[in-house]
Design a protein around this motif. Sequence first.
Motif, short mmCIF file in Angstrom:
data_model
loop_
_atom_site.label_atom_id
_atom_site.label_comp_id
_atom_site.label_asym_id
_atom_site.label_seq_id
_atom_site.Cartn_x
_atom_site.Cartn_y
_atom_site.Cartn_z
N MET A 232 0.83 -1.17 0.00
CA MET A 232 0.00 0.00 0.00
C MET A 232 0.88 1.24 0.00
N SER A 233 0.46 2.23 -0.75
CA SER A 233 1.15 3.51 -0.79
C SER A 233 0.11 4.62 -0.70
N ASN A 234 0.35 5.56 0.17
CA ASN A 234 -0.56 6.71 0.25
C ASN A 234 -0.25 7.74 -0.81
N ASN A 235 1.02 7.84 -1.20
CA ASN A 235 1.39 8.87 -2.17
C ASN A 235 2.61 8.41 -2.96
N GLY A 236 2.39 7.63 -3.98
CA GLY A 236 3.49 7.17 -4.81
C GLY A 236 3.11 5.93 -5.59
N LYS A 237 3.89 5.64 -6.61
CA LYS A 237 3.59 4.49 -7.47
C LYS A 237 4.08 3.20 -6.81
N ILE A 238 3.48 2.10 -7.26
CA ILE A 238 3.86 0.76 -6.82
C ILE A 238 4.20 -0.04 -8.07
N GLU A 239 5.37 -0.67 -8.07
CA GLU A 239 5.77 -1.55 -9.17
C GLU A 239 6.15 -2.90 -8.57
N ILE A 240 5.50 -3.96 -9.03
CA ILE A 240 5.74 -5.30 -8.51
C ILE A 240 6.13 -6.20 -9.67
N ASP A 241 7.30 -6.84 -9.56
CA ASP A 241 7.78 -7.79 -10.56
C ASP A 241 7.64 -9.21 -9.99
N LEU A 242 6.85 -10.03 -10.67
CA LEU A 242 6.63 -11.41 -10.24
C LEU A 242 7.41 -12.36 -11.14
N PRO A 243 7.72 -13.56 -10.66
CA PRO A 243 8.45 -14.53 -11.48
C PRO A 243 7.71 -14.83 -12.78
N ARG A 244 8.46 -15.00 -13.84
CA ARG A 244 7.88 -15.34 -15.14
C ARG A 244 7.69 -16.85 -15.20
N SER A 245 6.61 -17.34 -14.60
CA SER A 245 6.39 -18.78 -14.52
C SER A 245 5.11 -19.22 -15.19
N GLY A 246 4.25 -18.28 -15.54
CA GLY A 246 2.96 -18.64 -16.11
C GLY A 246 1.92 -18.94 -15.04
N THR A 247 2.32 -18.91 -13.78
CA THR A 247 1.39 -19.16 -12.68
C THR A 247 0.40 -18.00 -12.59
N PRO A 248 -0.90 -18.30 -12.54
CA PRO A 248 -1.87 -17.22 -12.40
C PRO A 248 -1.94 -16.70 -10.96
N TYR A 249 -2.25 -15.44 -10.83
CA TYR A 249 -2.37 -14.78 -9.54
C TYR A 249 -3.76 -14.17 -9.39
N ALA A 250 -4.27 -14.17 -8.17
CA ALA A 250 -5.47 -13.42 -7.85
C ALA A 250 -4.99 -12.01 -7.51
N VAL A 251 -5.08 -11.11 -8.47
CA VAL A 251 -4.55 -9.76 -8.30
C VAL A 251 -5.69 -8.81 -7.96
N ARG A 252 -5.50 -8.11 -6.86
CA ARG A 252 -6.43 -7.07 -6.44
C ARG A 252 -5.63 -5.78 -6.38
N ALA A 253 -5.63 -5.04 -7.48
CA ALA A 253 -4.83 -3.83 -7.58
C ALA A 253 -5.75 -2.65 -7.84
N THR A 254 -5.60 -1.60 -7.03
CA THR A 254 -6.44 -0.42 -7.18
C THR A 254 -5.61 0.85 -6.98
#
Length: 58
Positions: A1-23
Amino acid sequence: MSNNGKIEIDLPRSGTPYAVRATSHNGQVQVGVPTDDGSTHVLNARSDNGQVTVRSAN
């Protein structure tokens, strides 16, 4: 969580699906990984003022 700034997340390149909740209340949301709401791999990311990016690592 960030109150004032960008968030960048790099996940492994595995093809595994994620339940992503990004807002962001004031910014773009970009999700570039396989998604599945039922996945056991859960990622939550929220920014009040900034972009949220979820992508595969190179």
